[in-house]
Design a protein around this motif. Structure first.
Motif: not given
Length: 216
Positions: A15, A163, A199
């Motif tokens: 991500r 992330a 994300n």
């Protein structure tokens, strides 16, 4: 030239790469790797990455893995001079320090504490939990008086750390009790380009995986 990204949607390091690509307005050719069925252990993938990890990026014949190496490479190649990874030595050193803190302290402690519970059925370890809280206290201190984790501008350090920190939402770890982290978290969510797609979608997949594994 096509840039291939071998990834798993729920992975925090993956991500981070997706967030960086969004911030750079780069289109990646996304290739999901089925870890459950061992695609990362097939000869063709091992040729790209002998460590058989995700994310793995392939760009113009260069194969590179480790997310923090990937995101700094992308800025260096496609947006040299960008404030996402500043060239001024002091500013860059601070971004690098935060990136190393993420991989060597925060995310490592998160994995040490949480992944044995999810994937191995281990009980929660109080000592490991205390180490996570120590890391969060440090991050909260880094953010004291700072809009972003390495100064006034959004950098790849924020994208990597968000992330990691957002993954805590799938756990019993309450990072929002730290006021500076809570403020920063909301700031990055609202200012990082393409945050929801890069994300939150993957975070939802991670939460679903965790939920399914803990029910077993």
């Amino acid at each position: 030239m096509t840039i291939d990204l071998y990834y798993v949607p729920g992975s925090a390091p993956c991500r981070a790469v997706l967030l960086t690509a969004k911030a750079l307005n780069l289109n990646l050719n996304l290739k999901i790797v089925d870890l459950h069925h061992g695609e990362h252990l097939k000869p063709e993938f091992l040729k790209l990455n002998p460590q058989h990890t995700v994310p793995t990026l392939v760009d113009d014949g260069l194969s590179i893995w480790e997310s923090r190496a990937i995101i700094t490479y992308l800025v260096n190649k496609y947006a040299k001079g960008s404030s996402l990874y500043p060239e001024e030595p002091r500013a860059r050193a601070l971004v690098d320090q935060r990136l190393y803190f993420d991989i060597g302290t925060l995310y490592q402690r998160f994995g040490d504490y949480f992944y044995p519970q999810v994937f191995g059925g281990a009980p929660a370890d109080k000592e490991k939990f205390a180490k996570i809280e120590d890391a969060l206290q440090l991050l909260d201190k880094f953010l004291d008086g700072q809009k972003y984790v390495a100064g006034p501008n959004l950098t790849v350090a924020d994208l990597s750390l968000i992330a990691s920190v957002s993954s805590f939402e799938a756990t019993d770890i309450d990072f929002k009790k730290y006021p500076n982290i809570k403020r920063w978290y909301e700031t990055v969510k609202s200012t990082a380009p393409g945050y929801q797609e890069a994300n939150e979608k993957g975070l939802d997949a991670f939460k679903a995986l965790v939920s399914s594994m803990l029910k077993k």
